[in-house]
Design an enzyme around this catalytic site. Structure first.
Site, PDB file in Angstrom:
ATOM      1  N   HIS A  53       0.856  -1.186   0.000  1.00 43.09           N
ATOM      2  CA  HIS A  53       0.000   0.000   0.000  1.00 43.09           C
ATOM      3  C   HIS A  53       0.894   1.238   0.000  1.00 43.09           C
ATOM      4  CE1 HIS A  53      -2.366  -3.109   2.139  1.00 43.09           C
ATOM      5  NE2 HIS A  53      -3.381  -2.605   1.468  1.00 43.09           N
ATOM      6  N   TYR A  72      -9.580   7.134   0.983  1.00 43.21           N
ATOM      7  CA  TYR A  72     -10.442   6.606  -0.084  1.00 43.21           C
ATOM      8  C   TYR A  72     -11.270   7.741  -0.678  1.00 43.21           C
ATOM      9  CZ  TYR A  72      -9.022   2.054   1.533  1.00 43.21           C
ATOM     10  OH  TYR A  72      -8.266   0.963   1.882  1.00 43.21           O
ATOM     11  N   ASP A 115      -7.894   1.314  -5.360  1.00 42.08           N
ATOM     12  CA  ASP A 115      -9.182   0.997  -4.716  1.00 42.08           C
ATOM     13  C   ASP A 115     -10.094   2.220  -4.757  1.00 42.08           C
ATOM     14  OD1 ASP A 115     -11.262   0.007  -3.231  1.00 42.08           O
ATOM     15  OD2 ASP A 115     -10.059  -0.511  -1.468  1.00 42.08           O
ATOM     16  N   HIS A 123     -13.134   2.116  -3.699  1.00 41.22           N
ATOM     17  CA  HIS A 123     -13.961   1.998  -2.489  1.00 41.22           C
ATOM     18  C   HIS A 123     -15.412   2.418  -2.733  1.00 41.22           C
ATOM     19  CE1 HIS A 123     -13.349   1.086   1.861  1.00 41.22           C
ATOM     20  NE2 HIS A 123     -12.233   0.579   1.372  1.00 41.22           N
ATOM     21  N   GLU A 182     -10.126  -1.783  -7.953  1.00 39.67           N
ATOM     22  CA  GLU A 182     -10.960  -2.458  -6.956  1.00 39.67           C
ATOM     23  C   GLU A 182     -12.228  -1.665  -6.642  1.00 39.67           C
ATOM     24  OE1 GLU A 182      -8.882  -3.221  -3.339  1.00 39.67           O
ATOM     25  OE2 GLU A 182     -10.692  -3.733  -2.248  1.00 39.67           O
ATOM     26  N   ARG A 216     -12.338 -10.334  -3.851  1.00 44.22           N
ATOM     27  CA  ARG A 216     -11.624  -9.631  -2.792  1.00 44.22           C
ATOM     28  C   ARG A 216     -12.145  -9.936  -1.392  1.00 44.22           C
ATOM     29  NH1 ARG A 216      -7.775  -7.394  -1.504  1.00 44.22           N
ATOM     30  NH2 ARG A 216      -8.563  -5.385  -0.815  1.00 44.22           N
TER      31      ARG A 216
HETATM   32 MG    MG Z   1     -10.948  -2.356  -0.667  1.00 42.78          MG
END
Ligand code: MG
Length: 424
Positions: free
Chosen positions: A145, A176, A228, A230, A254, A301
């Site tokens: 990350h 996010y 991501d 989110h 993602e 995921r």
């Molecule tokens: Mg996630």
């Protein structure tokens, strides 16, 4: 010896080489991990002296509900049962609530299931992955990350991660939704509306795709990049975002959509080949099943402790193998080492594996949970010990007791400029 005598003598033999076990006690262990966590573990103690297993029931947002379900509903039901019957205990526990699945029930199932696999492996003198068919890879590749407020900072962080040994790297531009926020006071806001930063989908699509272009221009194509969203985008904005990222060869994007809008994935497939990772919030197999079957997503995921433990995770990995999808089991900031250990055993024994999300903890956690899996140069390693290979120092856990969260532990929500909630 005639046939009748042979049958008689076979029937007199014990059914298996090991004596039958029973579950003697079930303990719920609650701890902050000596840090900021809200962890709940289950310890299942058997009739064989010293033989027990542990599992994760970690749920940072409904912690007390999970504790009550374990203590009041699972424990009395589980006492006296045979811990060797993992599949039957999973099925009957799954159905004894009548209403299936859901985040709390799944955490309860997971804690029980992991502890049962831990017991079976410990008893057999084998790591759980050997019971699942044995290793099919040397170690488990993880993704790192990194982040930065802008493309320059993110590029630097990616290069640092590559130098440390990671090949797969998730890049975020702040929290996010980062890259898609209007700062406090900016934008046309309704009277009485939010004054702080607010999320704007079109701004996100435009700015984040541009930042990824800049990152690729700076770092090249060696790093396998993930991102991501989110669930912050909707409909065609999600499709447009993935289309714009296509030339940047993402490893995956993602949760570009919220789980309520899965039907849009077929539209994304029609406009681009950007790989899709989905399912962090899935709690029922019917959510991921059609997506895998119809080849609408590339990575699943789920968090192992969020879907019911090792038993369903191994089945999911096998389904991914059959249909050509891959697993990318979720970890994350509030997640715990027992869950990561469980994921490790499925990952390393499954051809349907794709990538594992990394997680790491302070030294106090490694002391409290000896055998916590370790990441070296982008790969996750277990210790090869029987069972899950991880234990919990209960005395140490008790020094860091879980206390009631005065806020109830809600997930933090973003708002759009008009004040409406953005799905997380
Ligand atoms: Mg996630």
């Amino acid at each position: 010896m005639n046939r009748r005598h042979l049958v008689k003598s076979l029937l007199a033999m014990p059914a298996a080489g090991l004596p039958r076990l029973t579950i003697k006690d079930v303990k719920v262990i609650k701890t902050t991990g000596g840090a900021r966590y809200r962890w709940v573990f289950l310890k299942i103690i058997t009739s064989e002296p010293g033989l027990y297993g542990i599992g994760s029931a970690n749920n940072a947002f409904q912690t007390d509900a999970v504790i009550a379900a374990l203590e009041s509903h699972l424990k009395p039901w589980l006492m006296g049962k045979d811990p060797d019957q993992i599949e039957d205990l999973w099925q009957s526990s799954h159905l004894k609530t009548y209403w299936r699945n859901g985040p709390v029930n799944n955490n309860v199932l997971s804690a029980m299931d992991m502890a049962l696999w831990d017991i079976k492996g410990t008893r057999a003198g084998m790591p759980v992955y050997d019971l699942l068919g044995g290793k099919v890879r040397g170690a488990v590749p993880c993704y790192d990350h990194v982040g930065g407020a802008d493309a320059a900072a993110a590029s630097e962080a990616v290069l640092k991660s590559l130098a440390s040994g990671y090949r797969h790297i998730r890049v975020q531009f702040g929290a996010y939704g980062g890259g898609g926020f209007l700062p406090a006071g900016q934008g046309s806001r309704p009277e009485g509306g939010p004054m702080g930063q607010v999320f704007d989908e079109e701004v996100y699509v435009e700015r984040v795709s541009k930042m990824f272009e800049q990152v690729r221009a700076k770092i090249g194509f060696e790093a396998k990049l993930c991102h991501d969203v989110h669930s912050h985008l909707t409909g065609m904005n999600a499709a447009e975002f993935c289309r714009r990222l296509q030339p940047l060869q993402m490893f995956f994007v993602e949760d570009v959509l919220a789980p309520e809008q899965l039907a849009w994935y077929k539209h994304i497939r029609q406009v681009c080949t950007t790989p899709q990772a989905v399912g962090e919030l899935f709690t029922h197999p019917f959510e991921y099943l059609p997506l895998i079957h119809d080849r609408l997503i590339d990575f699943v995921r789920c968090r192992v402790s969020g879907i019911g433990g090792i038993t369903p995770a191994k089945k999911l990995a096998t389904m991914c193998e059959i249909y050509g999808a891959k697993t990318a089991f979720q970890e994350g900031g509030e997640n715990d080492p027992v869950n990561l250990a469980a994921a490790y055993h499925v990952d390393i024994s499954s051809p349907g594996f794709g990538i594992q999300e990394e997680n790491h903890w302070p030294a106090v956690v490694h002391e409290m949970l000896p055998g916590t899996p370790e990441i070296r140069k982008g790969y996750l390693y277990g210790n090869g010990k029987p069972g899950l290979g991880i234990d919990i120092d209960e005395a140490m856990a008790a020094k860091f007791p879980l206390t009631a969260d005065p806020s109830g532990g809600p997930y933090r929500l973003d708002r759009a400029v008009d004040g409406s909630v953005v799905k997380p």
